[in-house]
Design a protein around this motif. Structure first.
Motif, PDB file in Angstrom:
ATOM      1  N   SER A 189     122.172  -0.091 -95.788  1.00 57.51           N
ATOM      2  CA  SER A 189     121.393   0.051 -94.515  1.00 57.51           C
ATOM      3  C   SER A 189     121.851  -0.974 -93.676  1.00 57.51           C
ATOM      4  N   GLY A 190     122.926  -1.922 -93.940  1.00 56.85           N
ATOM      5  CA  GLY A 190     123.502  -3.035 -93.172  1.00 56.85           C
ATOM      6  C   GLY A 190     124.872  -2.863 -92.931  1.00 56.85           C
ATOM      7  N   ARG A 227     113.731   5.781 -88.054  1.00 54.07           N
ATOM      8  CA  ARG A 227     114.103   6.235 -89.505  1.00 54.07           C
ATOM      9  C   ARG A 227     115.349   5.068 -89.492  1.00 54.07           C
ATOM     10  N   GLU A 228     115.411   4.638 -90.687  1.00 54.94           N
ATOM     11  CA  GLU A 228     116.693   3.762 -90.998  1.00 54.94           C
ATOM     12  C   GLU A 228     117.788   4.809 -91.399  1.00 54.94           C
ATOM     13  N   ILE A 229     118.943   4.562 -90.751  1.00 52.22           N
ATOM     14  CA  ILE A 229     120.097   5.515 -91.289  1.00 52.22           C
ATOM     15  C   ILE A 229     121.155   4.503 -91.502  1.00 52.22           C
ATOM     16  N   ALA A 230     122.168   4.674 -91.809  1.00 52.07           N
ATOM     17  CA  ALA A 230     123.348   4.110 -92.524  1.00 52.07           C
ATOM     18  C   ALA A 230     123.678   3.103 -91.121  1.00 52.07           C
ATOM     19  N   GLY A 231     124.215   1.847 -91.615  1.00 53.38           N
ATOM     20  CA  GLY A 231     125.144   1.042 -90.704  1.00 53.38           C
ATOM     21  C   GLY A 231     123.832   0.316 -89.800  1.00 53.38           C
ATOM     22  N   GLY A 232     122.653   0.152 -90.433  1.00 54.00           N
ATOM     23  CA  GLY A 232     121.708  -0.614 -89.545  1.00 54.00           C
ATOM     24  C   GLY A 232     121.502   0.294 -88.412  1.00 54.00           C
ATOM     25  N   ASN A 233     121.803   1.463 -88.064  1.00 48.74           N
ATOM     26  CA  ASN A 233     121.374   2.375 -86.822  1.00 48.74           C
ATOM     27  C   ASN A 233     119.917   2.849 -87.008  1.00 48.74           C
ATOM     28  N   GLN A 234     119.309   3.327 -86.287  1.00 49.11           N
ATOM     29  CA  GLN A 234     117.918   3.740 -86.319  1.00 49.11           C
ATOM     30  C   GLN A 234     117.977   5.142 -85.615  1.00 49.11           C
ATOM     31  N   GLU A 235     117.347   6.285 -86.303  1.00 51.04           N
ATOM     32  CA  GLU A 235     116.954   7.664 -85.812  1.00 51.04           C
ATOM     33  C   GLU A 235     115.625   7.832 -85.206  1.00 51.04           C
ATOM     34  N   VAL A 266     119.367   4.911 -82.205  1.00 53.49           N
ATOM     35  CA  VAL A 266     119.720   3.798 -81.621  1.00 53.49           C
ATOM     36  C   VAL A 266     120.541   2.688 -82.481  1.00 53.49           C
ATOM     37  N   HIS A 317     120.293   8.072 -97.198  1.00 55.83           N
ATOM     38  CA  HIS A 317     119.037   8.522 -95.921  1.00 55.83           C
ATOM     39  C   HIS A 317     118.880   9.965 -95.674  1.00 55.83           C
ATOM     40  N   GLU A 359     116.964  10.403 -80.431  1.00 58.76           N
ATOM     41  CA  GLU A 359     118.209   9.698 -80.151  1.00 58.76           C
ATOM     42  C   GLU A 359     118.513   8.540 -81.740  1.00 58.76           C
ATOM     43  N   LEU A 395     111.926   6.992 -94.892  1.00 58.59           N
ATOM     44  CA  LEU A 395     112.542   5.608 -94.510  1.00 58.59           C
ATOM     45  C   LEU A 395     112.225   5.178 -93.056  1.00 58.59           C
TER      46      LEU A 395
END
Lengths: 328, 263
Positions: free
Chosen positions: A259-260, B159-167, A196, A97, A194, B143
């Motif tokens: 990504s999951g 933005r998509e980051i690892a583990g389903g989290n979002q930046e 999320v 990422h 932040e 992303l």
């Protein structure tokens, strides 16, 4: 070859990512005699810990510390790297990422060649690196020639080079923070707000022992009912690949992949999943993988233990029936 | 808001088995079904939703041969206002930077506030957006799976980051974003829409129209060149169950039982 090789280290909370060791292997394939320099950026107390950890695998570690990198921003970091990297450097970056955010722009600003998503290196002839990349969802590979003479930025697919654990070094940490920020903090037209956190679903698939995971091959939302039924008779939980979540047929918390969620079941039944590297990146702990797919050349069959070439829309109801019979 | 969306015609890997030609110089293209790169559809849908909310217009652009016109037309049937094809023999063999240089030349002929690309293509590696942004000196985010226009100078992106989290980030316009799947649900394109744009003229811009020196693009300007295609080396591979459907079922249930897959 006299060009310096650098490796960008992903670190979080003082801990370096697995890719840090993979980049050592990749660098050695480019030049086994070269000393590779790790680039570690961030802010706060944990940065020193990340640097010492990197120094166990790299002879030199460049520490780039700045408050502006507390939540690392590709635009800011790129500006700093351009100031400190020597001309014609070869920079290796994980293709994940953050790497995808940083690498292309860095290649432009360094006026270097850009080779994204390499999965292997074969040889260097006359300053040109022969690299391997996968295309078309892993169905086909390709050899690329990358001209290293003016420097290169290369992103490396995580997991494609074995991590180098040959010997523990006691590398030297060099503080480059002042040089990197010498002309001030580079422009910040993108500002972090932040993170999320992912929502928590009703089932925690990271704790499941048996997963029935479904992909694009299910074709229609209504067909998920048969997957639910199979999972119920098997005593398994339902997981899925990315397209199912994109279509909003299942919640994000059920998605397996980079990504999951990262899952570690005993048995992973992959139904209609082609097996992209992002998906397989979410399966750790080497489960027993059973794959059912109508395409005999689906990449999932390269990693599965057992494969069945069938259309899942016919196979799932038949399997459900069979399991019911066996369980009585 | 003036939005440019970069789209690409690619073989549909969900529908096709991709094979390498005998001499390894290409993939076998004879029977392939082509479509718009999946990620690009999400980018066009996002552009349509933004335009419908704040006004403006959408231009779709593609670098390719004459066949690429069909994907431009499809995206126009979806709702884009204009299509431009960037096509010239000298573009053949371009690496990512070459493609980005070609698009940059087109961008400079217009006045755009926002450029969207798909996060990646099946035959690429998610590079064009980031290269283009740096060449233009515009901010970039990869992303992107959430987008909100704040005013005519700023947007908010996730933005998509690892583990389903979002930046979450705030960005200044103009900027370039690569759009990840799942951000929206691309609308269905019906035959009526396709017919409506069937006769719309799509301008073709060549290297000379774009003021590009031939040696800066194509194989001549490429530092990264494709040598050949080959079949990936297989891992140990799965034990494939053979026999009738009934026999496969019997074997599979037995395996599931042994390995702890039935509870």
């Amino acid at each position: 070859m006299t060009q310096q090789i650098f490796a960008y280290i992903i670190q979080k909370g003082g801990k370096i990512d697995d890719t840090a060791l993979e980049l050592v292997s990749a660098a050695k394939k480019i030049n086994s005699a070269s000393s590779v320099t790790a680039l570690v950026a961030g802010a706060g107390e944990t940065l020193a810990a990340a640097c010492s950890q990197a120094a166990a695998s790299y002879e030199t570690v460049w520490k780039i510390e700045n408050e502006a990198l507390a939540h690392v921003n590709a635009e800011v970091l790129r500006g700093m790297l351009v100031r400190i990297l020597p001309k014609e450097s070869i920079v290796l970056i994980p293709h994940e990422h953050f790497g995808m955010d940083l690498a292309p722009g860095l290649a432009v600003k360094l006026d270097a060649a850009y080779l994204p998503d390499a999965v292997g290196f074969e040889e260097i002839t006359e300053g040109k690196l022969k690299a391997v990349r996968e295309e078309y969802s892993g169905q086909v590979s390709t050899h690329l020639s990358c001209d290293l003479s003016g420097g290169a930025v290369i992103t490396i697919r995580p997991g494609s080079f074995a991590g180098d654990e040959s010997k523990a070094l006691s590398g030297q940490v060099v503080n480059k923070s002042a040089d990197a920020a010498a002309e001030g903090i580079p422009g910040k037209s993108r500002r972090f707000i932040e993170v999320v956190a992912a929502e928590v679903g009703d089932v925690d698939i990271t704790k499941s022992e048996v997963l029935v995971s479904v992909g694009r091959g299910i074709e229609d939302q209504e067909n998920l009912e048969m997957v639910n039924e199979l999972a119920a008779v098997m005593g398994a939980d339902v997981a899925c690949s990315r397209p199912i979540v994109d279509a909003k047929w299942l919640e994000k918390s059920r998605q397996v992949g980079t990504s999951g969620q990262t899952v570690k079941p005993k048995v992973y039944l992959a139904l209609g999943i082609s097996g992209s590297f992002q998906h397989m990146g979410g399966i750790k702990g080497v489960p027993y993988i059973v794959a059912v797919n109508k395409n005999p050349k689906a990449p999932i069959f390269q990693v599965a233990d057992v494969g069945v070439v069938e259309n899942i829309l016919e196979f799932i109801p038949a399997l459900t029936q069979k399991v019911k019979e066996v369980k009585g | 808001m003036e939005i440019l969306v970069c789209v690409k015609r690619v073989p549909d890997t969900a529908e096709n088995e991709i094979n390498v030609s005998r001499d390894g110089s290409d993939i076998e293209r004879g029977d392939l079904v082509y479509s718009v790169n999946e990620w690009d559809n999400y980018a066009v849908e996002e552009a349509i939703q933004i335009r419908d909310k704040v006004g403006g217009s959408i231009t779709v652009v593609s670098v390719g041969d004459g066949d690429a016109e069909e994907v431009l037309r499809r995206e126009m049937a979806m709702g884009a206002d204009k299509g431009i094809l960037l096509s010239d023999e000298s573009f053949t063999g371009s690496d990512g930077k070459g493609i980005a240089r070609i698009i940059k030349a087109e961008v400079e002929k217009g006045s755009y506030d926002l450029i969207l690309t798909g996060a990646q293509a099946d035959d690429g590696a998610g590079q064009i957006g980031g290269l283009l942004a740096a060449m233009l000196d515009w901010p970039y985010a990869s992303l992107v799976n959430k987008l909100e226009v704040l005013d005519d100078k700023r947007i908010k992106v996730g933005r998509e980051i690892a583990g389903g989290n979002q930046e979450m980030n705030e960005m200044d316009l103009p900027c370039v974003l690569s759009i990840q799947t799942g951000i929206n649900e691309p609308r269905y394109v019906g035959i009526r829409g396709i017919r409506k744009v069937a006769s719309v003229e799509i301008p073709v811009h060549k290297a000379s129209d774009l003021g590009l020196a031939p040696e800066s693009v194509g194989a001549a300007g490429a530092k990264v060149k494709r040598l050949d295609y080959f079949r990936p080396e297989l891992g140990e591979g799965a034990e494939m169950l053979e026999g009738s459907a009934e026999e496969k079922l019997e074997k599979l249930v037995e395996i599931l039982k042994t390995k702890g897959g039935l509870k």
